[in-house]
Design a protein around this motif. Structure first.
Motif, PDB file in Angstrom:
ATOM      1  N   ALA A   1      -6.106  -1.224  -1.868  1.00 36.40           N
ATOM      2  CA  ALA A   1      -5.850  -2.660  -1.763  1.00 36.40           C
ATOM      3  C   ALA A   1      -6.232  -3.380  -3.047  1.00 36.40           C
ATOM      4  O   ALA A   1      -5.520  -4.290  -3.501  1.00 36.40           O
ATOM      5  CB  ALA A   1      -6.619  -3.233  -0.577  1.00 36.40           C
ATOM      6  N   ASP A   2      -7.341  -2.987  -3.659  1.00 36.75           N
ATOM      7  CA  ASP A   2      -7.745  -3.619  -4.923  1.00 36.75           C
ATOM      8  C   ASP A   2      -6.690  -3.397  -6.001  1.00 36.75           C
ATOM      9  O   ASP A   2      -6.401  -4.302  -6.798  1.00 36.75           O
ATOM     10  CB  ASP A   2      -9.089  -3.042  -5.389  1.00 36.75           C
ATOM     11  CG  ASP A   2     -10.270  -3.512  -4.541  1.00 36.75           C
ATOM     12  OD1 ASP A   2     -10.122  -4.501  -3.799  1.00 36.75           O
ATOM     13  OD2 ASP A   2     -11.341  -2.879  -4.628  1.00 36.75           O
ATOM     14  N   ASP A   3      -6.096  -2.208  -6.017  1.00 40.24           N
ATOM     15  CA  ASP A   3      -5.024  -1.912  -6.970  1.00 40.24           C
ATOM     16  C   ASP A   3      -3.815  -2.801  -6.703  1.00 40.24           C
ATOM     17  O   ASP A   3      -3.214  -3.379  -7.628  1.00 40.24           O
ATOM     18  CB  ASP A   3      -4.648  -0.435  -6.846  1.00 40.24           C
ATOM     19  CG  ASP A   3      -3.851   0.094  -8.032  1.00 40.24           C
ATOM     20  OD1 ASP A   3      -3.809  -0.573  -9.078  1.00 40.24           O
ATOM     21  OD2 ASP A   3      -3.274   1.196  -7.910  1.00 40.24           O
ATOM     22  N   LEU A   4      -3.468  -2.956  -5.433  1.00 41.25           N
ATOM     23  CA  LEU A   4      -2.351  -3.815  -5.051  1.00 41.25           C
ATOM     24  C   LEU A   4      -2.636  -5.274  -5.386  1.00 41.25           C
ATOM     25  O   LEU A   4      -1.793  -5.969  -5.975  1.00 41.25           O
ATOM     26  CB  LEU A   4      -2.073  -3.666  -3.556  1.00 41.25           C
ATOM     27  CG  LEU A   4      -1.056  -4.616  -2.940  1.00 41.25           C
ATOM     28  CD1 LEU A   4       0.320  -4.442  -3.573  1.00 41.25           C
ATOM     29  CD2 LEU A   4      -0.985  -4.412  -1.417  1.00 41.25           C
ATOM     30  N   PHE A   5      -3.804  -5.760  -5.017  1.00 41.59           N
ATOM     31  CA  PHE A   5      -4.147  -7.152  -5.298  1.00 41.59           C
ATOM     32  C   PHE A   5      -4.077  -7.435  -6.798  1.00 41.59           C
ATOM     33  O   PHE A   5      -3.592  -8.487  -7.232  1.00 41.59           O
ATOM     34  CB  PHE A   5      -5.551  -7.478  -4.782  1.00 41.59           C
ATOM     35  CG  PHE A   5      -5.708  -7.409  -3.285  1.00 41.59           C
ATOM     36  CD1 PHE A   5      -4.642  -7.633  -2.435  1.00 41.59           C
ATOM     37  CD2 PHE A   5      -6.945  -7.123  -2.720  1.00 41.59           C
ATOM     38  CE1 PHE A   5      -4.784  -7.576  -1.052  1.00 41.59           C
ATOM     39  CE2 PHE A   5      -7.106  -7.069  -1.343  1.00 41.59           C
ATOM     40  CZ  PHE A   5      -6.028  -7.293  -0.513  1.00 41.59           C
ATOM     41  N   ALA A   6      -4.557  -6.494  -7.606  1.00 39.71           N
ATOM     42  CA  ALA A   6      -4.585  -6.698  -9.058  1.00 39.71           C
ATOM     43  C   ALA A   6      -3.184  -6.816  -9.634  1.00 39.71           C
ATOM     44  O   ALA A   6      -2.914  -7.685 -10.478  1.00 39.71           O
ATOM     45  CB  ALA A   6      -5.351  -5.555  -9.727  1.00 39.71           C
TER      46      ALA A   6
ATOM     47  N   ALA B   1      16.202  -2.653  -2.186  1.00 36.68           N
ATOM     48  CA  ALA B   1      16.146  -4.099  -1.974  1.00 36.68           C
ATOM     49  C   ALA B   1      15.323  -4.474  -0.753  1.00 36.68           C
ATOM     50  O   ALA B   1      15.242  -5.642  -0.396  1.00 36.68           O
ATOM     51  CB  ALA B   1      17.564  -4.671  -1.833  1.00 36.68           C
ATOM     52  N   GLY B   2      14.703  -3.488  -0.102  1.00 39.94           N
ATOM     53  CA  GLY B   2      13.846  -3.761   1.045  1.00 39.94           C
ATOM     54  C   GLY B   2      12.442  -4.131   0.627  1.00 39.94           C
ATOM     55  O   GLY B   2      12.131  -4.295  -0.556  1.00 39.94           O
ATOM     56  N   GLY B   3      11.551  -4.249   1.613  1.00 44.21           N
ATOM     57  CA  GLY B   3      10.194  -4.682   1.334  1.00 44.21           C
ATOM     58  C   GLY B   3       9.439  -3.734   0.433  1.00 44.21           C
ATOM     59  O   GLY B   3       8.864  -4.143  -0.588  1.00 44.21           O
ATOM     60  N   VAL B   4       9.417  -2.441   0.776  1.00 42.27           N
ATOM     61  CA  VAL B   4       8.777  -1.454  -0.091  1.00 42.27           C
ATOM     62  C   VAL B   4       9.541  -1.354  -1.405  1.00 42.27           C
ATOM     63  O   VAL B   4       8.949  -1.287  -2.494  1.00 42.27           O
ATOM     64  CB  VAL B   4       8.698  -0.078   0.590  1.00 42.27           C
ATOM     65  CG1 VAL B   4       8.182   0.980  -0.377  1.00 42.27           C
ATOM     66  CG2 VAL B   4       7.801  -0.135   1.821  1.00 42.27           C
TER      67      VAL B   4
ATOM     68  N   LEU C   1       0.832  -1.202   0.000  1.00 39.78           N
ATOM     69  CA  LEU C   1       0.000   0.000   0.000  1.00 39.78           C
ATOM     70  C   LEU C   1       0.866   1.252   0.000  1.00 39.78           C
ATOM     71  O   LEU C   1       0.499   2.282  -0.576  1.00 39.78           O
ATOM     72  CB  LEU C   1      -0.938  -0.002   1.199  1.00 39.78           C
ATOM     73  CG  LEU C   1      -2.028  -1.085   1.199  1.00 39.78           C
ATOM     74  CD1 LEU C   1      -2.837  -1.034   2.488  1.00 39.78           C
ATOM     75  CD2 LEU C   1      -2.945  -0.954  -0.018  1.00 39.78           C
ATOM     76  N   THR C   2       2.035   1.164   0.652  1.00 35.93           N
ATOM     77  CA  THR C   2       2.979   2.290   0.605  1.00 35.93           C
ATOM     78  C   THR C   2       3.464   2.517  -0.820  1.00 35.93           C
ATOM     79  O   THR C   2       3.478   3.653  -1.313  1.00 35.93           O
ATOM     80  CB  THR C   2       4.167   2.034   1.543  1.00 35.93           C
ATOM     81  OG1 THR C   2       3.691   1.937   2.894  1.00 35.93           O
ATOM     82  CG2 THR C   2       5.192   3.149   1.451  1.00 35.93           C
ATOM     83  N   ALA C   3       3.865   1.449  -1.493  1.00 37.18           N
ATOM     84  CA  ALA C   3       4.300   1.584  -2.885  1.00 37.18           C
ATOM     85  C   ALA C   3       3.172   2.144  -3.746  1.00 37.18           C
ATOM     86  O   ALA C   3       3.412   2.958  -4.651  1.00 37.18           O
ATOM     87  CB  ALA C   3       4.763   0.236  -3.422  1.00 37.18           C
ATOM     88  N   GLN C   4       1.951   1.737  -3.462  1.00 33.18           N
ATOM     89  CA  GLN C   4       0.808   2.204  -4.242  1.00 33.18           C
ATOM     90  C   GLN C   4       0.641   3.720  -4.139  1.00 33.18           C
ATOM     91  O   GLN C   4       0.510   4.411  -5.150  1.00 33.18           O
ATOM     92  CB  GLN C   4      -0.466   1.480  -3.780  1.00 33.18           C
ATOM     93  CG  GLN C   4      -1.635   1.594  -4.733  1.00 33.18           C
ATOM     94  CD  GLN C   4      -2.464   2.871  -4.590  1.00 33.18           C
ATOM     95  OE1 GLN C   4      -2.324   3.606  -3.625  1.00 33.18           O
ATOM     96  NE2 GLN C   4      -3.322   3.127  -5.569  1.00 33.18           N
ATOM     97  N   TYR C   5       0.641   4.238  -2.913  1.00 34.25           N
ATOM     98  CA  TYR C   5       0.427   5.682  -2.801  1.00 34.25           C
ATOM     99  C   TYR C   5       1.634   6.478  -3.303  1.00 34.25           C
ATOM    100  O   TYR C   5       1.478   7.574  -3.851  1.00 34.25           O
ATOM    101  CB  TYR C   5       0.017   6.090  -1.382  1.00 34.25           C
ATOM    102  CG  TYR C   5       1.113   6.321  -0.368  1.00 34.25           C
ATOM    103  CD1 TYR C   5       1.971   7.420  -0.437  1.00 34.25           C
ATOM    104  CD2 TYR C   5       1.274   5.463   0.719  1.00 34.25           C
ATOM    105  CE1 TYR C   5       2.957   7.641   0.502  1.00 34.25           C
ATOM    106  CE2 TYR C   5       2.253   5.680   1.672  1.00 34.25           C
ATOM    107  CZ  TYR C   5       3.096   6.761   1.560  1.00 34.25           C
ATOM    108  OH  TYR C   5       4.074   6.979   2.505  1.00 34.25           O
TER     109      TYR C   5
END
Length: 327
Positions: free
Chosen positions: A282-287, A152-155, A125-129
């Motif tokens: 979340a829908d954007d991330l899931f997709a 190379a981290g999670g985000v 969600l962080t990457a998304q915004y």
């Protein structure tokens, strides 16, 4: 009763203790969740040390995935038995089971497992915004360069892949050659080992002296000044973390001298402040995950009882991708 990780004073990883707690029935607007996997994030470290102040005693953790056991009055988007994941307040995800506000809890689509759900919500969600809502005044177009620290981290690994899918050219920084190679394997166009190279100078070389439109920086103090030097005129500096410590105070006139720059300090939980917003994100991330364009890397797994080691590894920057705790 359930097990939960709690601190009674701010400080090092040794302050975290596993304690037995009572789990209350969910109240209005709440759900009770049996946790299957739990995400570990730098915000948990900031809360543990007191950089982000909270009332003590404090139960830690902001992200997890599990199964809904009970639903409180007024909750209509979830039902008993749903597979779910979440990232959000209040802290307390480092546990076996909990009751919590349902506002930020989302149903996991079929095909996304609990471990992946726990590893991707806060970071994804962080990457998304960052990529969809934090854009420079001149916009972002396919082919534009962006600078991403801690790639190379999670985000970072999620953002590298997602940015590539959007047609952006990511200049990644990381603290070792292996981490640089990982960023390149996940969509970065260039990677800079900041321990061996002057990243600001290399960015100027890569962009033929022009600089980038936007810098995404979760490192903070150590990269701040160099990041500003990477920006083109009217560029945007997006600060969203403090892994090396808080950014020092600076005079606004500095931004004028470096090209009328823009600076913003972002936090995920403003973007996810309503039920509708968090579900849309979340829908954007899931997709994008279900499409295969973004793969979630879980590179470290720890037992819940080994939470101290999980934090020590994260703080020492010995981790890549996402880390999870398993109850």
């Amino acid at each position: 009763m359930a097990r939960a990780v709690e601190i009674r004073q701010f400080g090092g990883a040794e302050q975290m203790q596993l304690v037995d707690v009572a789990v209350l029935a969910p109240g209005p607007g709440e759900v009770r969740i049996r946790q299957h996997a739990i995400g570990v994030n730098f915000i948990d470290v900031y809360q543990r040390t007191g950089l982000y102040p909270n009332t003590l005693p404090l139960r830690l953790g902001m992200e997890a995935a599990g199964e809904v056991l009970a639903v409180g009055a007024g909750v209509t988007h979830l039902a008993v038995g749903d597979r779910v994941a979440y990232a959000g307040f209040p802290p307390g995800s480092y546990c076996d089971e909990r009751s919590m506000p349902a506002q930020g809890v989302c149903r996991l689509p079929d095909g996304i497992g609990y471990e992946t759900g726990a590893a991707m919500m806060l970071k994804g969600l962080t990457a998304q915004y960052l990529l969809k809502s934090c854009k420079p005044v001149e916009g972002l177009e396919p082919g534009d360069h962006v600078l991403l620290h801690a790639a190379a981290g999670g985000v970072g690994l999620i953002a590298c892949q997602w940015a590539k899918a959007l047609g952006l050219r990511v200049i990644a920084t990381a603290g070792s050659d292996d981490k640089c190679a990982l960023a390149l394997a996940n969509g970065a166009s260039h990677a800079i080992n900041y321990r061996r190279e002057d990243f600001a100078q290399r960015v100027r070389e890569i962009t033929a002296g022009e600089g980038v439109k936007v810098v995404y920086d979760s490192v903070g103090k150590d990269t701040w000044e160099g990041s500003l030097d990477c920006l083109r005129p009217l560029g945007l500096m997006v600060s969203f973390g403090n892994a090396s410590g808080p950014v020092p105070e600076f005079a606004p006139a500095l931004l004028a001298a470096k090209g009328s720059l823009y600076v913003t300090r972002q936090t995920l939980f403003v973007h996810t402040r309503t039920r509708e917003r968090v579900q849309r994100m979340a829908d954007d991330l899931f997709a994008v995950v279900q499409s295969g364009a973004v793969k979630i890397h879980i590179d470290q797994r720890f037992a819940l009882a080994d939470v101290q080691q999980a934090h020590r590894s994260l703080e020492a920057r010995k981790t890549t991708g996402s880390s999870i705790l398993l109850p």
